[in-house]
Design a protein around this motif. Structure first.
Motif, short mmCIF file in Angstrom:
data_model
loop_
_atom_site.label_atom_id
_atom_site.label_comp_id
_atom_site.label_asym_id
_atom_site.label_seq_id
_atom_site.Cartn_x
_atom_site.Cartn_y
_atom_site.Cartn_z
N TYR A 94 0.85 -1.20 0.00
CA TYR A 94 0.00 0.00 0.00
C TYR A 94 0.89 1.25 0.00
O TYR A 94 0.68 2.19 -0.77
CB TYR A 94 -0.87 -0.04 1.25
N LEU A 123 -9.04 3.67 -2.63
CA LEU A 123 -8.15 3.38 -1.51
C LEU A 123 -6.88 4.23 -1.59
O LEU A 123 -6.34 4.67 -0.57
CB LEU A 123 -7.77 1.90 -1.47
N ARG A 127 -6.63 8.58 0.24
CA ARG A 127 -5.41 8.80 1.05
C ARG A 127 -4.59 9.93 0.46
O ARG A 127 -4.06 10.79 1.18
CB ARG A 127 -4.56 7.52 1.07
N LEU A 146 -12.46 4.09 1.70
CA LEU A 146 -11.15 4.07 2.34
C LEU A 146 -11.28 3.23 3.61
O LEU A 146 -11.65 3.73 4.67
CB LEU A 146 -10.69 5.49 2.68
N THR A 148 -10.39 0.97 6.96
CA THR A 148 -9.41 1.13 8.05
C THR A 148 -9.13 -0.17 8.80
O THR A 148 -8.32 -0.19 9.71
CB THR A 148 -9.93 2.16 9.06
N ALA A 220 -1.43 -0.20 7.13
CA ALA A 220 -2.21 0.66 6.24
C ALA A 220 -3.49 1.10 6.92
O ALA A 220 -4.00 2.20 6.65
CB ALA A 220 -2.52 -0.07 4.94
N GLY A 221 -4.03 0.26 7.81
CA GLY A 221 -5.23 0.64 8.54
C GLY A 221 -4.98 1.86 9.40
O GLY A 221 -5.81 2.78 9.45
N ASN A 224 -4.70 4.87 7.19
CA ASN A 224 -6.01 5.26 6.68
C ASN A 224 -6.85 5.93 7.76
O ASN A 224 -7.64 6.84 7.47
CB ASN A 224 -6.74 4.04 6.12
N ARG A 225 -6.69 5.51 9.01
CA ARG A 225 -7.40 6.19 10.10
C ARG A 225 -6.92 7.63 10.24
O ARG A 225 -7.71 8.55 10.51
CB ARG A 225 -7.23 5.42 11.41
N ALA A 227 -5.85 9.37 7.72
CA ALA A 227 -6.43 10.06 6.57
C ALA A 227 -7.89 10.44 6.86
O ALA A 227 -8.35 11.51 6.47
CB ALA A 227 -6.34 9.18 5.33
N TRP A 228 -8.60 9.56 7.55
CA TRP A 228 -9.99 9.85 7.90
C TRP A 228 -10.11 11.09 8.80
O TRP A 228 -11.11 11.81 8.74
CB TRP A 228 -10.66 8.65 8.55
#
Length: 299
Positions: A94, A123, A127, A146, A148, A220-221, A224-225, A227-228
Motif C-alpha cells: 500500500y 483506496l 489517502r 477508504l 481502516t 495501512a489501517g 487510513n485512520r 487520513a480519515w
C-alpha cells in the motif's frame, strides 16, 4: 526488484483508445504511463482506476471531460496497463503505491485537482487527497471507499481475495465482465488482457486484495485512520456517484455522505450499472464530473 515492461505492440488497435502515451519515472528505472488529454493549462481531472483494470476503463469519459475544457489525466497504476510491472508480489505494498502516485503528482506539479476514483483508485486516491489536501479542489467517488480494518469485509470481497490468492488462472477480461452489466465485446475484453502477456505480469493484480487493511493491526489501517481525520474535516466538494448493482461497496456512499462535511448538500447520485460503472454509465458519470466543476466555478 525485477521489472517487466509490456511490449507496446500489444496495445495497438484497441477499440476506443486512441490516446498518445505519456511516461514518467516515479522512481529510478520504474516508469508510470498516463493518458493526458485536453488543455495542459486547465484544471486537472485525475481519474484513478482499480483492480484489475487500467486507464482503458476511462476511455469513454476522457474525451468528454477534455472536450469540456478540462485536463483529463488517467494514469496506469504500477503493475497495470502500460506502466512497468514489478515481477514479485512482495514488491507491492500500500505504501509503495502511495509513494509512486505521490511522486507522479509532485513531478507533474498537479494542483487544483478534481479526483475521480473507483475501487483501489479510491483506496489510494482518498489517502492521496488527505495527505496532500492543498493539491485537491474536489473529490468524486464511484464504488469505492477508504477502509481502516475496523469493520468486517463484505463476503464478496473475501471470496474475491481467496480466488486471486489461490487460483492459478486470473482471467482479467472476464473478471471485468463479471463486474459490468453490459456485454463487453471480445475486443474490449482483450484490451483488458493486453497489459498481461503472461501470468508473470499479473503480480500487481494478485497483490492488491492482500493489501486491503482487514484488521486494526494492519499498518495501512492506521495510516487510513489518520487520513480519515482529515476527511472528517473536509469541506471542499465531496460527491458520491455509486452504481445500483455493486455488492462490494453498497452502502458505503451513504456512510461517506454522513461522515464527510464536504458531502453535505452535494448532488449525490446512483447510476445504473455494476461495479465498473465507467463501462455501464460512462456518459452519465462524466456529466456528474463536468457539472460539479461548472457548479464550483459558478460558486
Amino acid at each position: 526488484m525485477r521489472i517487466l515492461r509490456t511490449d507496446e505492440a500489444r496495445f495497438q488497435g484497441l477499440p476506443d483508445y486512441p490516446f498518445s502515451p505519456n511516461y514518467l519515472d516515479v522512481e529510478p528505472n520504474l516508469r508510470m504511463h498516463y493518458v493526458d488529454e485536453g488543455p495542459r493549462g486547465a484544471s486537472p481531472v485525475l481519474m484513478l482506476h482499480g483492480e484489475p483494470s487500467w486507464s482503458y476503463l476511462y476511455r469513454h469519459m476522457i474525451p468528454l471531460i477534455a472536450a469540456a475544457g478540462h485536463r483529463a489525466l488517467a494514469p496506469d497504476l504500477i503493475g497495470f496497463g502500460k506502466s512497468d510491472k514489478p515481477a514479485a508480489m512482495a514488491d507491492y505494498s500500500y505504501e509503495r503505491h502511495m509513494a509512486w502516485l505521490s511522486s507522479w503528482i509532485e513531478k507533474l506539479n498537479l494542483r487544483d485537482i478534481t479526483l475521480v476514483c473507483q475501487n483501489w483508485g479510491s483506496l489510494l486516491g482518498l489517502r492521496l487527497a488527505a495527505e496532500h489536501p492543498n493539491r485537491f479542489r474536489c473529490i468524486i467517488v464511484g464504488n469505492g471507499m477508504l477502509p481502516t480494518g475496523e469493520t468486517r469485509a463484505p463476503a464478496m470481497f473475501s471470496l474475491w481475495k481467496a480466488f486471486v490468492t489461490h487460483s492459478p488462472w486470473l482471467p482479467v477480461g472476464r473478471i471485468v465482465q463479471l463486474g459490468t452489466e453490459r456485454t463487453l465485446s471480445r475486443a474490449e475484453q482483450a484490451a483488458y488482457e493486453a497489459p498481461f502477456p503472461s501470468t508473470e505480469y499479473k503480480a500487481g493484480a494478485r497483490a492488491f486484495p492482500k493489501l486491503v487493511p482487514v484488521s486494526r493491526d494492519d499498518p495501512a489501517g492506521q495510516a487510513n485512520r489518520e487520513a480519515w481525520k482529515v476527511l472528517e474535516k473536509w469541506r471542499k466538494p465531496f460527491i458520491t456517484c455509486f452504481s445500483s448493482g455493486d455488492p462490494i461497496t453498497r452502502g458505503e456512499d451513504r456512510y461517506m455522505q454522513r461522515r464527510i462535511p464536504g458531502a453535505h448538500g452535494q448532488p449525490h447520485i446512483t447510476l445504473r450499472g455494476g461495479h465498473f460503472l465507467q463501462e455501464d454509465s460512462p456518459e452519465d458519470f462524466a456529466r456528474i464530473i463536468i457539472d460539479a466543476l461548472k457548479s464550483e466555478m459558478a460558486a
